[in-house]
Each structure stands twice: as C-alpha cells, then as structure tokens.
Design an enzyme around this catalytic site. Structure first.
Site: not given
Length: 244
Positions: A47, A194
C-alpha cells in the site's frame, strides 16, 4: 427528538460496514473481502506508493526473488510519478487503487468518495495504458458505506487482508514484520505490507523491505506460491449487498 436521532442514524449507516476491519470477523464472515484465495497461493500486496525513494527498492527485491505482487497505489502519487507507475507494470506487477489520497473516512461524504475513487482509477488506467484496475483497498482498511458504493460505481472489488506486517510503526524491524505476518500466514491468505512511508513512520518501509526475503522463503518452504491478486483465485464477492 427526531432531529437529534437523524444525524446518529446517518453516521451509523455510514460507518457500520467498517466493522469488516476486524480481522476475525472478516475472515469468518467475509472471506472474499479478506482476500482468501486458492489454498496453495499467497497474495503479496503493498500500500501507499508509488514513491521514487522507496518503491524502486521493492521492485528490485521482488525481481531478485522472482515474485510479482499487487500494489495498491494512491492516485495523487501515480500522477506525480507516472514513469515509476509504468515501470511497476513493465516489471509484471499489478496496480490496484488505494484512493486518491490517504485521507480519513470518518465523516460521510459519498459524493467526494465517488469522485476521488473514479479519479484514482482513471489515473491508473491512463498512466499504465491497461483496461483498468480491478481491486480497491481503502485507506486504513476502513470501508464505509460511501466507499462501498464508490467502489461499485468504479467497477472495483474491495480487498483487505488476512495477515499484515505492522510495518508502519516507528519501532518496526525486518524481524518484527516477518513475525507479525507469520502469525497469521496461511495458504489462500493475502499479506499487507507498505512500499512507502506516505502515511507511516519515516523510513519504516525499510523494515518491510528487509523482511521480504524471509517472508517469501517462509511461504516457499511450506509449498505456497507467492504472487499478485490476479492469480489468487478468489471467487464471489462479499459486501453489504451480497451477504444475507
């Protein structure tokens, strides 16, 4: 009295679907939303990118490991870094939508949600030259009723995760990220990491990067294939309108 109750009802309708954020509830009652796929596969997802400082390191690491992944990107970052976005696709990775920006979803704003999600999906489509993204993961993993509706309008399927590395924390290390994922790692699962510190502690992306070789090895030693959501074999779709 009615005037006082009405705002509360609106707020509840808006935030109610966000209970799917709870991992146990999601895995049991909404397996499609949790990202449950075929039992011999693990979907690897990232993400908050793309980021020109951190994302290229992930692309190189994944290339060295022979792994492709799904990156849930922010529309504003795609527009700022179009060449990097194209490079992600050139390397065989899949782009999903994480929203236009990493904003907080607490207040009802269905019109803005719809506009921003369509705008982000179009940015991905224009930059990559593909038919369009398939997946949507909301900021903070919070699916409000407005964001459910916006995803449907944009033709996107919401997908959260079954295991995460808690790699956004200031005290995250490669070892802590690997251990956090391993605690919930199962065949058919979807892993959240991430590739940028856009909404995380500065430099925390290095913990996720350092954990990657070990995470992939953990999967492979148990016979699990690591890849993008496109190859995850998910069927059906969970959501407020599809469950009974």
């Amino acid at each position: 009295m009615a005037c006082a109750v009405a705002p509360a009802v609106v707020a509840l309708a808006h935030i109610g679907p966000a209970v799917t954020w709870l991992p146990g509830l999601r895995r049991r009652w909404f397996p499609g939303l949790a990202g449950q796929g075929r039992p011999d596969h693990v979907a690897l997802t990232f993400d908050d990118g793309p980021d020109p400082v951190s994302t290229p390191h992930f692309l190189d690491a994944l290339g060295g490991l022979g792994v492709r992944a799904t990156f849930f990107v922010l529309g504003e970052n795609v527009v700022r870094h179009p060449e990097l976005s194209r490079e992600m696709v050139r390397r065989g990775h899949e782009l999903g939508v994480h929203g236009w920006r990493h904003d907080r979803p607490w207040l009802p704003s269905p019109g803005r949600d719809a506009r921003d999600l369509l705008r982000a999906a179009e940015a991905v489509r224009e930059v990559t030259g593909r038919d369009g993204p398939r997946w949507y993961r909301p900021s903070y993993g919070v699916l409000t009723s407005g964001r459910w509706a916006a995803a449907r309008r944009a033709g996107l399927r919401p997908v959260l995760w079954t295991a995460w590395g808690k790699d956004w924390r200031r005290d995250a290390t490669p070892e802590s990220v690997r251990a956090a994922v391993a605690a919930d790692l199962r065949g058919g699962g979807t892993v959240l990491l991430h590739d940028a510190d856009h909404a995380s502690a500065p430099g925390s992306w290095r913990a996720a990067l350092g954990a990657l070789p070990g995470l992939v090895a953990d999967c492979r030693v148990t016979g699990l294939v690591v890849g993008p959501l496109a190859e995850h074999g998910m069927t059906g779709e969970d959501g407020p309108r599809t469950r009974r």
